[in-house]
Design a protein around this motif. Structure first.
Motif, PDB file in Angstrom:
ATOM      1  N   ARG A  39      -0.746  -3.788   1.006  1.00  0.00           N
ATOM      2  CA  ARG A  39       0.306  -2.964   1.612  1.00  0.00           C
ATOM      3  C   ARG A  39      -0.166  -1.529   1.839  1.00  0.00           C
ATOM      4  NH1 ARG A  39       4.386  -2.626  -2.243  1.00  0.00           N
ATOM      5  NH2 ARG A  39       3.005  -3.636  -3.756  1.00  0.00           N
ATOM      6  N   LEU A  40      -1.190  -1.124   1.104  1.00  0.00           N
ATOM      7  CA  LEU A  40      -1.863   0.156   1.323  1.00  0.00           C
ATOM      8  C   LEU A  40      -3.350  -0.114   1.492  1.00  0.00           C
ATOM      9  CD1 LEU A  40      -0.167   2.460  -1.359  1.00  0.00           C
ATOM     10  CD2 LEU A  40       0.199   2.536   1.115  1.00  0.00           C
ATOM     11  N   GLN A  65      -6.260   5.289   4.187  1.00  0.00           N
ATOM     12  CA  GLN A  65      -5.049   5.344   5.009  1.00  0.00           C
ATOM     13  C   GLN A  65      -4.276   6.643   4.781  1.00  0.00           C
ATOM     14  OE1 GLN A  65      -2.366   2.152   4.051  1.00  0.00           O
ATOM     15  NE2 GLN A  65      -0.861   2.703   5.624  1.00  0.00           N
ATOM     16  N   VAL A 110      -0.434   8.260   5.101  1.00  0.00           N
ATOM     17  CA  VAL A 110       0.974   7.895   5.246  1.00  0.00           C
ATOM     18  C   VAL A 110       1.836   9.109   4.926  1.00  0.00           C
ATOM     19  CG1 VAL A 110       0.633   5.461   4.666  1.00  0.00           C
ATOM     20  CG2 VAL A 110       1.104   7.104   2.847  1.00  0.00           C
ATOM     21  N   LYS A 111       3.050   9.109   5.434  1.00  0.00           N
ATOM     22  CA  LYS A 111       4.017  10.129   5.060  1.00  0.00           C
ATOM     23  C   LYS A 111       4.536   9.825   3.661  1.00  0.00           C
ATOM     24  CE  LYS A 111       4.030  12.318   9.031  1.00  0.00           C
ATOM     25  NZ  LYS A 111       3.507  13.711   9.145  1.00  0.00           N
ATOM     26  N   GLN A 112       4.981  10.858   2.962  1.00  0.00           N
ATOM     27  CA  GLN A 112       5.479  10.642   1.617  1.00  0.00           C
ATOM     28  C   GLN A 112       6.650   9.667   1.609  1.00  0.00           C
ATOM     29  OE1 GLN A 112       5.461  13.691  -1.576  1.00  0.00           O
ATOM     30  NE2 GLN A 112       7.679  13.624  -1.401  1.00  0.00           N
ATOM     31  N   GLU A 113       7.497   9.746   2.638  1.00  0.00           N
ATOM     32  CA  GLU A 113       8.644   8.843   2.717  1.00  0.00           C
ATOM     33  C   GLU A 113       8.182   7.389   2.876  1.00  0.00           C
ATOM     34  OE1 GLU A 113       8.132  11.478   4.585  1.00  0.00           O
ATOM     35  OE2 GLU A 113       9.640  12.903   3.827  1.00  0.00           O
ATOM     36  N   GLU A 114       7.117   7.183   3.664  1.00  0.00           N
ATOM     37  CA  GLU A 114       6.581   5.833   3.833  1.00  0.00           C
ATOM     38  C   GLU A 114       6.035   5.302   2.524  1.00  0.00           C
ATOM     39  OE1 GLU A 114       4.158   5.074   7.537  1.00  0.00           O
ATOM     40  OE2 GLU A 114       4.211   7.269   7.559  1.00  0.00           O
ATOM     41  N   LEU A 115       5.280   6.150   1.824  1.00  0.00           N
ATOM     42  CA  LEU A 115       4.692   5.721   0.557  1.00  0.00           C
ATOM     43  C   LEU A 115       5.786   5.403  -0.456  1.00  0.00           C
ATOM     44  CD1 LEU A 115       2.145   5.191  -1.049  1.00  0.00           C
ATOM     45  CD2 LEU A 115       2.097   7.606  -1.697  1.00  0.00           C
ATOM     46  N   GLU A 156       8.717   4.293   0.150  1.00  0.00           N
ATOM     47  CA  GLU A 156       9.307   2.995   0.504  1.00  0.00           C
ATOM     48  C   GLU A 156       8.404   1.850   0.084  1.00  0.00           C
ATOM     49  OE1 GLU A 156      11.003   0.591   4.434  1.00  0.00           O
ATOM     50  OE2 GLU A 156      10.426   2.706   4.585  1.00  0.00           O
ATOM     51  N   ILE A 157       7.110   1.994   0.314  1.00  0.00           N
ATOM     52  CA  ILE A 157       6.159   0.950  -0.056  1.00  0.00           C
ATOM     53  C   ILE A 157       6.151   0.741  -1.566  1.00  0.00           C
ATOM     54  CG2 ILE A 157       3.686   0.401  -0.179  1.00  0.00           C
ATOM     55  CD1 ILE A 157       3.417   1.787   2.566  1.00  0.00           C
ATOM     56  N   GLY A 191       0.419  14.447   5.863  1.00  0.00           N
ATOM     57  CA  GLY A 191       0.810  13.351   4.994  1.00  0.00           C
ATOM     58  C   GLY A 191      -0.110  13.205   3.805  1.00  0.00           C
TER      59      GLY A 191
END
Length: 243
Positions: free
Chosen positions: A48-49, A53, A55-60, A62-63, A91
């Motif tokens: 998933r990561l 990569q 990513v935005k903090q919000e994306e991370l 969520e993951i 990010g």
């Protein structure tokens, strides 16, 4: 280790690496009581990561399944560990191991295990030698019979862990144990880059290198055991870098 025990381990599917000794799930958070830290390694392992990569903090969040406040704590911890780089308006970038990182990680591991082995050699028991030798023979046979990584990786990781952790436990030092466990996390991440380095042929080579150390310990040849360990670690490094 009896052959049946190898097969029993291989059938445990609660997590990709079952068992309290293994480096998955809560085990990957050794020494760090932070669910987000554990979830970060799990996300790398299951894809998933990805290393490198951004990513935005919000994306991370969520993951990893975290709300904003725990995510901030996790971000601070991951950055302090050198696992991510935080760049404003860009990010969070997950680290990607370069050759220097790989070399430094292996060098540090070798230093710890070498000194631990010298200590362990003073108290090693015939039971430890016979048990480790039997389980290494069994796991070699098992890998030959089941040459698919998804099948043999669980029992192999358990055998590896019981072998190497014996030397670290010889320090009887909680701080060294925590440092080593974090180091082990990073060692595992390196294998994500070169899965063929832990293919069946290389796995069998590693087990044979372990057995050379076991043989030297049985002969009370401390320096021979140390040389065997140094050879093993350097060979693994070579396989990681060239496979």
């Amino acid at each position: 280790m009896a052959r049946a025990s190898v097969e029993t381990v291989s059938n445990r599917r609660a997590s990709p690496y079952a068992g309290p000794e293994m480096m998955m799930g809560a085990g990957l958070g050794w020494g760090i009581d932070n669910p987000g830290y554990v979830a970060f390694f799990d996300a790398l392992i299951d894809g998933r990561l990805r290393l490198g990569q951004t990513v935005k903090q919000e994306e991370l969040a969520e993951i990893l399944g975290l709300s904003l406040s725990p995510m901030r704590e996790t971000t601070t911890l991951l950055e302090a560990e050198g696992l991510i780089t935080v760049r404003r308006r860009v990010g969070l970038t997950i680290f990607y191991p370069d050759v220097r990182f790989v070399g430094n990680t292996f060098q540090f591991r070798e230093m710890l295990e070498r000194e631990g082995l010298r200590r362990f050699a003073q108290t090693v028991t015939p039971q430890w030698i016979s048990t480790r030798r039997e389980e290494h023979r069994d796991i070699i046979d098992y890998v030959r019979a089941h040459p698919v990584r998804a099948t043999y990786r669980e029992p192999v990781k358990e055998v590896e862990h019981r072998f190497h952790i014996s030397f670290i436990e010889a320090f009887d030092n909680d701080q060294i144990s925590i440092i080593y466990k974090r180091l082990t996390q990073k060692m595992f991440i390196l294998r994500l880059l070169t899965p063929e380095s832990v293919g069946p042929a290389n796995t069998i080579l590693s087990m044979r290198e372990h057995m050379a150390v076991i043989d030297a310990l049985e002969a009370r040849d401390v320096e021979g055991a140390v040389r065997g360990l140094e050879t093993h670690v350097r060979n693994v490094l070579h396989r990681v870098l060239t496979t």
